[in-house]
Design a protein around this motif. Structure first.
Motif, mmCIF file in Angstrom:
data_model
loop_
_atom_site.group_PDB
_atom_site.id
_atom_site.type_symbol
_atom_site.label_atom_id
_atom_site.label_comp_id
_atom_site.label_asym_id
_atom_site.label_seq_id
_atom_site.Cartn_x
_atom_site.Cartn_y
_atom_site.Cartn_z
ATOM 1 N N ASN A 695 1.230 -4.556 13.635
ATOM 2 C CA ASN A 695 1.891 -4.177 14.824
ATOM 3 C C ASN A 695 3.102 -3.360 14.427
ATOM 4 O O ASN A 695 4.009 -3.541 14.994
ATOM 5 N N ILE A 696 2.860 -2.521 13.464
ATOM 6 C CA ILE A 696 4.112 -1.497 13.019
ATOM 7 C C ILE A 696 3.386 -0.172 13.113
ATOM 8 O O ILE A 696 2.365 -0.064 12.726
ATOM 9 N N PRO A 697 3.840 0.622 13.799
ATOM 10 C CA PRO A 697 3.336 2.198 13.833
ATOM 11 C C PRO A 697 3.032 2.689 12.602
ATOM 12 O O PRO A 697 3.729 2.410 11.550
ATOM 13 N N ASN A 698 1.737 3.233 12.670
ATOM 14 C CA ASN A 698 1.267 4.062 11.268
ATOM 15 C C ASN A 698 2.211 4.888 10.559
ATOM 16 O O ASN A 698 2.440 4.810 9.163
ATOM 17 N N GLU A 699 3.046 5.589 11.320
ATOM 18 C CA GLU A 699 4.116 6.433 10.566
ATOM 19 C C GLU A 699 5.216 5.555 9.883
ATOM 20 O O GLU A 699 5.443 5.902 8.883
ATOM 21 N N LYS A 700 5.695 4.441 10.723
ATOM 22 C CA LYS A 700 6.633 3.803 10.008
ATOM 23 C C LYS A 700 6.137 3.017 8.876
ATOM 24 O O LYS A 700 6.521 2.809 7.547
ATOM 25 N N PHE A 701 4.682 2.623 8.746
ATOM 26 C CA PHE A 701 4.146 1.676 7.812
ATOM 27 C C PHE A 701 3.991 2.710 6.583
ATOM 28 O O PHE A 701 4.199 1.999 5.493
ATOM 29 N N ASN A 702 3.645 3.913 6.845
ATOM 30 C CA ASN A 702 3.314 4.684 5.362
ATOM 31 C C ASN A 702 4.897 5.026 5.042
ATOM 32 O O ASN A 702 4.910 5.071 3.805
ATOM 33 N N PHE A 703 5.892 5.000 5.826
ATOM 34 C CA PHE A 703 7.171 5.411 5.368
ATOM 35 C C PHE A 703 7.478 4.095 4.586
ATOM 36 O O PHE A 703 8.138 4.240 3.345
ATOM 37 N N ILE A 704 7.268 2.664 4.959
ATOM 38 C CA ILE A 704 7.903 1.717 4.126
ATOM 39 C C ILE A 704 6.865 1.660 2.849
ATOM 40 O O ILE A 704 7.722 1.220 1.877
ATOM 41 N N LEU A 705 5.789 2.050 2.870
ATOM 42 C CA LEU A 705 4.966 2.002 1.638
ATOM 43 C C LEU A 705 5.486 2.994 0.540
ATOM 44 O O LEU A 705 5.807 2.643 -0.553
ATOM 45 N N ASN A 706 5.824 4.140 1.166
ATOM 46 C CA ASN A 706 6.500 5.049 0.337
ATOM 47 C C ASN A 706 7.870 4.614 -0.461
ATOM 48 O O ASN A 706 8.219 5.047 -1.454
ATOM 49 N N VAL A 707 8.697 3.922 0.341
ATOM 50 C CA VAL A 707 9.899 3.411 0.072
ATOM 51 C C VAL A 707 9.671 2.375 -1.145
ATOM 52 O O VAL A 707 10.334 2.534 -2.197
ATOM 53 N N PHE A 708 8.622 1.522 -1.237
ATOM 54 C CA PHE A 708 8.059 0.693 -1.954
ATOM 55 C C PHE A 708 7.682 1.268 -3.253
ATOM 56 O O PHE A 708 7.995 0.682 -4.435
ATOM 57 N N PHE A 709 6.884 2.324 -3.199
ATOM 58 C CA PHE A 709 6.478 3.070 -4.255
ATOM 59 C C PHE A 709 7.768 3.597 -5.037
ATOM 60 O O PHE A 709 7.687 3.633 -6.328
ATOM 61 N N GLU A 710 8.734 4.263 -4.265
ATOM 62 C CA GLU A 710 9.674 4.979 -5.025
ATOM 63 C C GLU A 710 10.765 3.947 -5.598
ATOM 64 O O GLU A 710 11.195 4.251 -6.520
ATOM 65 N N LEU A 711 10.769 2.673 -5.141
ATOM 66 C CA LEU A 711 11.523 1.578 -5.788
ATOM 67 C C LEU A 711 10.793 0.709 -6.875
ATOM 68 O O LEU A 711 11.275 -0.183 -7.518
ATOM 69 N N ASN A 712 9.497 1.186 -6.945
ATOM 70 C CA ASN A 712 8.629 0.669 -7.951
ATOM 71 C C ASN A 712 8.356 -0.953 -7.519
ATOM 72 O O ASN A 712 7.930 -1.874 -8.462
ATOM 73 N N PHE A 713 8.357 -1.142 -6.108
ATOM 74 C CA PHE A 713 7.906 -2.705 -5.764
ATOM 75 C C PHE A 713 6.406 -2.791 -6.031
ATOM 76 O O PHE A 713 5.875 -3.817 -6.129
ATOM 77 N N VAL A 714 5.740 -1.594 -5.584
ATOM 78 C CA VAL A 714 4.193 -1.749 -5.884
ATOM 79 C C VAL A 714 3.742 -0.236 -6.426
ATOM 80 O O VAL A 714 4.573 0.418 -6.787
ATOM 81 N N LYS A 715 2.517 -0.649 -7.033
ATOM 82 C CA LYS A 715 1.884 0.563 -7.563
ATOM 83 C C LYS A 715 0.264 0.529 -7.540
ATOM 84 O O LYS A 715 -0.042 -0.422 -6.756
ATOM 85 N N ILE A 716 -0.333 1.662 -7.592
ATOM 86 C CA ILE A 716 -1.557 1.820 -7.345
ATOM 87 C C ILE A 716 -2.374 1.884 -8.897
ATOM 88 O O ILE A 716 -2.123 2.673 -9.616
ATOM 89 N N ASP A 717 -3.475 0.918 -8.762
ATOM 90 C CA ASP A 717 -4.126 0.773 -10.029
ATOM 91 C C ASP A 717 -5.657 0.703 -9.744
ATOM 92 O O ASP A 717 -6.127 -0.018 -9.050
ATOM 93 N N ASN A 718 -6.283 1.874 -10.031
ATOM 94 C CA ASN A 718 -7.622 2.122 -9.732
ATOM 95 C C ASN A 718 -8.053 1.756 -8.354
ATOM 96 O O ASN A 718 -8.959 1.028 -8.027
ATOM 97 N N GLY A 719 -7.307 2.323 -7.438
ATOM 98 C CA GLY A 719 -7.591 2.142 -5.927
ATOM 99 C C GLY A 719 -7.056 0.844 -5.481
ATOM 100 O O GLY A 719 -7.356 0.646 -4.245
ATOM 101 N N LEU A 720 -6.441 0.235 -6.049
ATOM 102 C CA LEU A 720 -5.769 -1.216 -5.510
ATOM 103 C C LEU A 720 -4.406 -1.040 -5.680
ATOM 104 O O LEU A 720 -3.703 -0.750 -6.670
ATOM 105 N N LEU A 721 -3.484 -1.712 -4.786
ATOM 106 C CA LEU A 721 -2.212 -1.875 -4.533
ATOM 107 C C LEU A 721 -1.843 -3.410 -5.077
ATOM 108 O O LEU A 721 -2.239 -4.238 -4.502
ATOM 109 N N LYS A 722 -0.911 -3.130 -6.118
ATOM 110 C CA LYS A 722 -0.548 -4.346 -6.768
ATOM 111 C C LYS A 722 1.055 -4.566 -6.652
ATOM 112 O O LYS A 722 1.694 -3.304 -6.864
ATOM 113 N N ILE A 723 1.410 -5.773 -6.291
ATOM 114 C CA ILE A 723 3.077 -5.952 -6.355
ATOM 115 C C ILE A 723 3.484 -6.069 -7.811
ATOM 116 O O ILE A 723 2.721 -6.559 -8.766
#
Length: 769
Positions: A695-723
């Motif tokens: 129940n989070i607007p899509n634009e906000k959800f994508n923004f949160i993911l991008n923050v996590f990517f920039e802070l190296n909280f998550v990464k993508i490996d072979n199409g999978l999101l890993k913590i």
């Protein structure tokens, strides 16, 4: 920014003590005294003479050239029962002249008839076929009114048939005058008449005065209509007689005029010179433009109420038809006047095909107003291959004299300083253009030079009152050479600015006075300035004062002639609707986002589209538009500080409203992180469904993911999101994308959510000098 169309001639400064002394001794409003002093009435007696009725302004009619000879011949014709013809003209001046002369001779018992030529069949002035027709019918004396000085051949025909002609006219005298029995004309060379600017009805009235041996006060209503309708000088004798004529018109016994005022929506008891100029004269003129003007003379002469009512309705209908014709022809003529072949000429010869020749003078007047160029508008017709038309001029060019340098190119030609009528063969049109351009060059005029607008006095909004307007009316009646006073108001703030009218072509606004009241102002044909002036705080204007009556309420108002604002105009047109309509004008369009610029360049050709970093300092920019919302106030300041336009249009288009969306809460960040932690190695392709689950607007959800990517909280490996394991504490706000969103929220709050006044105050300090 300068939107003024005129060159304002400021009034001279006047000693306050002198103004006060005159105001006190004469009991007149001090603003009125300022106006009169600036118009050259510099002492108490001259002001008294001007304000009060002046019997001495009425000149002896026998000072007019050949007046005694004309009167002797008319009296002889009356005594002998000779057949007399009054040969008139088809405009308002001509039909009132005809009525004045006819009524006077009828009152004296003359055997009299009148004739008004048909504009389309007979043309202007004496016509050979009509003269012959009346000569054959036994007419023994022809009296022309408002025409005749150009009728050389026709008058020779009359002389050969032993028919005398008396010319009463006021138009420009040709080099060679007709051999008439008498030429009664205020400008006759070496004549002694002290006032040159009588109209056609004015000359006819002076003949009536001489015949009746008294001032014919019952004809003054006609005098007023013809004089105002012909735009002759409202000074000297004309002003005094028109003043009396307006009073006569308010009480006129002419049932036809009363009916005409009724259909025109005029209050007869309050009719004034403006009502004549815009209500009565145009209707009388319209008949001669569209049909035969005899109907107008019948209206002025009838005593039958039913006939008067029918004639008034017919004339009003003809006027409406005339208005439609003018609009249709003007639309075509305007395109020609502004095209590549004409836009750089000092004068205009606008030629059409099968245009209604009765309204070409009105079209010419409108083109002069539009372009500031002397203009001739001509057309051929199915009846004739010759081109007929009318011309109108600017004050600095005597149009009659300019064209009279080549009289041989015309089939027919006549007129005066400001207006002419002509007929010319097609093969002489090129010569006509050359003669007119040569005349403009010799007169040293240029359409680029603004016409002068003489200001009579500077006032404040607090000076404006119904009492002042009543005082100013003492200067009337107003018209040519006695214009309504123009007042300048400086450094005013406008309120309630809006475009009005069916096509939003007029500008209306209000300005507060010292009492907190608001004075309405209207600027005709300036509706395009509505956005530009919506938040203007330093405006100067020149206008006239008038009364506005609505439902019994009378308030002062300003009729704006010209206006301008200091500094750069900021036009608020903020939008979130990006479409081609934003790019209709020849602006410089500035973009802050290169991708949006690239897309726009593909779809909007022939416009100057610029990335903000590529913008060069250019002082020739008239208007530039900021298309999209900047990412920082510093970027906006860098643009505004280096350009020097007249106006700035602000669209501030934005694809995402970051201010409305806000920054995600720590709880929302936590929900997303917890979901990813519980669903480690989550398929990236399925992320689209997660925002709905959380129940989070899509634009906000994508923004949160991008923050996590920039802070190296998550990464993508072979199409999978890993913590990713986090060893050190890292603040979410340290992510560059987080800081960007924070900055955008602040920028959008300032630029998108401020009202127009707040936006103007915000932008103004950034503007370059």
């Amino acid at each position: 920014m300068r939107d003024d169309k005129y060159k304002w001639i400021e009034p001279k400064e006047l000693p306050a003590t002198h103004v006060k002394e005159l105001s006190t001794s004469l009991g007149l409003n001090p603003t009125l005294i300022k106006v009169l002093l600036n118009r050259g009435l510099d002492n108490e007696q001259s002001i008294k003479n001007f304000i009060e009725d002046d019997q001495e302004a009425i000149h002896d009619p026998f000072l007019l050239h050949d007046m005694q000879k004309a009167i002797d011949r008319i009296q002889s014709a009356i005594e002998n029962g000779e057949s007399i013809l009054v040969y008139g003209d088809y405009d308002a001046d001509g039909v009132t002249s005809t009525a004045v002369m006819y009524e006077t001779l009828e009152q004296l018992g003359a055997n009299i008839e009148y004739f008004v030529p048909d504009r389309f069949k007979d043309g202007y002035g004496p016509n050979m076929d009509e003269y012959q027709r009346f000569i054959d019918a036994g007419v023994q004396l022809i009296i022309t009114v408002d025409n005749g000085v150009s009728g050389f051949n026709e008058i020779e025909l009359a002389n050969q048939n032993n028919v005398d002609v008396i010319i009463t006219d006021h138009h420009e005298l040709p080099d060679k005058l007709p051999n008439a029995l008498a030429v009664v004309h205020p400008r006759y060379p070496q004549a002694e008449y002290p006032f040159y600017d009588l109209s056609g009805v004015g000359v006819a009235f002076k003949v009536a005065q001489a015949l009746l041996e008294e001032l014919p006060t019952d004809l003054l209503d006609l005098y007023a209509i013809g004089t105002i309708g012909d735009l002759v000088s409202l000074t000297d004798e004309n002003r005094q007689l028109v003043k009396w004529g307006l009073k006569q018109l308010q009480e006129t016994q002419r049932i036809g005029l009363a009916k005409l005022m009724e259909v025109a929506g005029l209050n007869q008891a309050k009719v004034d010179e403006q009502d004549i100029g815009f209500g009565i004269a145009p209707r009388l003129n319209a008949v001669g433009r569209i049909e035969n003007a005899t109907k107008s003379v019948e209206l002025l002469l009838t005593f039958d109420e039913d006939e008067a009512g029918k004639l008034a309705e017919d004339i009003d209908g003809i006027n409406k038809k005339r208005q439609g014709l003018v609009q249709d022809i003007y639309s075509e003529a305007e395109k020609i006047a502004l095209d590549e072949d004409h836009k750089n000429r000092e004068t205009l010869v606008v030629v059409g095909h099968n245009w209604h020749q009765g309204v070409l003078g009105i079209v010419a007047s409108r083109l002069v107003e539009l372009t500031n160029k002397p203009t001739l508008v001509l057309s051929d017709s199915e009846m004739s291959a010759d081109f007929k038309g009318s011309g109108r001029s600017v004050p600095d060019l005597n149009l009659f004299n300019a064209l009279n340098q080549a009289p041989n190119i015309f089939e027919n030609f006549g007129g005066h300083h400001m207006a002419v009528g002509l007929t010319i063969a097609k093969n002489n049109l090129k010569s006509l253009e050359e003669v007119l351009e040569k005349g403009a060059k010799e007169a040293d005029i240029s359409y680029k030079n603004k016409a002068e607008l003489k200001v009579d006095a500077e006032i404040n909004a607090s000076d404006i009152s119904l009492d002042l307007i009543a005082s100013l009316k003492k200067m009337g009646p107003f018209g040519t050479d006695n214009q309504q006073p123009f007042f300048e108001l400086k450094h005013i703030e406008l309120k309630n600015v809006k475009a009005i009218g069916q096509d939003s072509s007029h500008l209306k606004f209000a300005l507060p006075n010292a009492d907190g009241q608001q004075i309405d102002a209207i600027a005709f044909k300036r509706g395009e300035l509505a956005d530009q002036y919506a938040n203007a705080t330093d405006v100067s204007l020149v206008g006239t004062l008038s009364e506005n009556e609505w439902r019994g309420n009378v308030k002062p108002q300003i009729m704006v002639k010209d206006l301008k604002t200091s500094g750069i105009a900021i036009i608020d047109q903020r939008t979130n609707n990006f479409n081609v309509n934003l790019f209709q004008n020849q602006y410089v369009y500035v973009f802050f986002h290169e991708k949006l610029l690239e897309v726009t360049q593909k779809n909007i050709p022939n416009r100057e589209l610029v990335f903000y970093k590529d913008l060069e300092d250019n002082e020739d920019i008239n208007t530039f538009a900021i298309v999209d919302c900047p990412e920082s106030m510093e970027d906006l300041e860098s643009v505004l500080g280096q350009v020097h336009p007249n106006s700035i249009v602000l669209y501030f288009f934005h694809q995402t409203d970051f201010y409305a969306a806000g920054m995600p809460t720590r709880q929302e960040f936590g929900h997303v992180f917890s979901f990813l932690k519980q669903n480690n190695n989550f398929e990236k392709a399925k992320l689209g469904t997660v925002s709905k689950t959380l129940n989070i607007p899509n634009e906000k959800f994508n923004f949160i993911l991008n923050v996590f990517f920039e802070l190296n909280f998550v990464k993508i490996d072979n199409g999978l999101l890993k913590i990713e394991p986090v060893t050190d504490k890292v603040e979410l706000s340290s992510a560059p994308i987080y800081q960007r969103r924070k900055r955008l929220i602040k920028v959008q709050e300032q630029l998108l959510y401020s009202n127009s006044n707040e936006l103007t105050q915000l932008i103004t300090p950034y503007l370059g000098e």
